[in-house]
Design a protein around this motif. Sequence first.
Motif, PDB file in Angstrom:
ATOM      1  N   LYS A   2     -25.015 140.586  32.501  1.00 35.36           N
ATOM      2  CA  LYS A   2     -24.264 141.816  32.549  1.00 35.36           C
ATOM      3  C   LYS A   2     -25.253 142.966  32.743  1.00 35.36           C
ATOM      4  N   SER A  14     -30.626 132.166  42.275  1.00 34.28           N
ATOM      5  CA  SER A  14     -30.186 130.779  42.076  1.00 34.28           C
ATOM      6  C   SER A  14     -28.862 130.472  42.789  1.00 34.28           C
ATOM      7  N   TRP A  15     -28.150 131.516  43.258  1.00 35.38           N
ATOM      8  CA  TRP A  15     -26.889 131.272  43.954  1.00 35.38           C
ATOM      9  C   TRP A  15     -27.165 130.615  45.297  1.00 35.38           C
ATOM     10  N   ASP A  49     -20.285 141.874  35.965  1.00 37.02           N
ATOM     11  CA  ASP A  49     -20.143 140.579  35.311  1.00 37.02           C
ATOM     12  C   ASP A  49     -20.206 139.507  36.391  1.00 37.02           C
ATOM     13  N   LEU A  50     -21.265 138.715  36.363  1.00 40.67           N
ATOM     14  CA  LEU A  50     -21.416 137.593  37.285  1.00 40.67           C
ATOM     15  C   LEU A  50     -20.736 136.402  36.628  1.00 40.67           C
ATOM     16  N   ILE A  51     -19.460 136.236  36.912  1.00 38.96           N
ATOM     17  CA  ILE A  51     -18.614 135.271  36.228  1.00 38.96           C
ATOM     18  C   ILE A  51     -19.165 133.855  36.371  1.00 38.96           C
ATOM     19  N   GLU A  52     -19.435 133.480  37.598  1.00 39.42           N
ATOM     20  CA  GLU A  52     -20.039 132.195  37.938  1.00 39.42           C
ATOM     21  C   GLU A  52     -20.526 132.327  39.368  1.00 39.42           C
ATOM     22  N   PRO A  53     -21.345 131.396  39.864  1.00 42.21           N
ATOM     23  CA  PRO A  53     -21.861 131.562  41.224  1.00 42.21           C
ATOM     24  C   PRO A  53     -20.755 131.841  42.239  1.00 42.21           C
ATOM     25  N   TYR A  55     -18.725 134.505  42.161  1.00 40.55           N
ATOM     26  CA  TYR A  55     -17.644 135.328  41.622  1.00 40.55           C
ATOM     27  C   TYR A  55     -18.211 136.506  40.847  1.00 40.55           C
ATOM     28  N   TYR A  71     -12.425 143.777  41.370  1.00 40.57           N
ATOM     29  CA  TYR A  71     -12.968 142.716  42.214  1.00 40.57           C
ATOM     30  C   TYR A  71     -12.994 143.217  43.648  1.00 40.57           C
TER      31      TYR A  71
END
Length: 114
Positions: A2, A14-15, A49-53, A55, A71
Motif C-alpha cells: 500500500k 515480480s508481475w 492497493d495492489l490486490i494481486e498480480p 489487479y 478501479y
Amino acid sequence: MKNTNPDTWQIPPSWHHDIELQATLELQALRKISQAVLDLSSDFSVELDLIEPGYLKVNVFHKQTRLAEVYANIEATGLVYTLYAPIEDAREEEFHFRTVDEGVDILKKAVSRT
C-alpha cells in the motif's frame, strides 16, 4: 503493498510481463485521478492497493474514513473508471465514467451525502 503517494506508485517487478503493459496504463490512470482527488482538499488521502498480480485499486479516504474504491480498466473502447461510493455503506453505488473530472464530481457528491 500500500502506498499513499501517487508520484511513487510502480508496478512490482515480480508481475509477469504479459500483464505489465495493461497494468502500467491502469496505474497511470489511477495516478491521474488520485492526484486530482488530492488537489481537492487536504481532507482527502489516497492509497494504492495492489490486490494481486494484475489487479489494482485506489482507496479514497475523506477525513481518515474510507469513502470510495476506484478501479481503471482498459477496454476495447478505451479507458473506463469504476468507482464505488460510499464504500461499505447501505447507500453504496457503482459508477462508471471516462474522465477524471467526472470521477471528481462523483466523489464531491459522495462527500456531501456523508
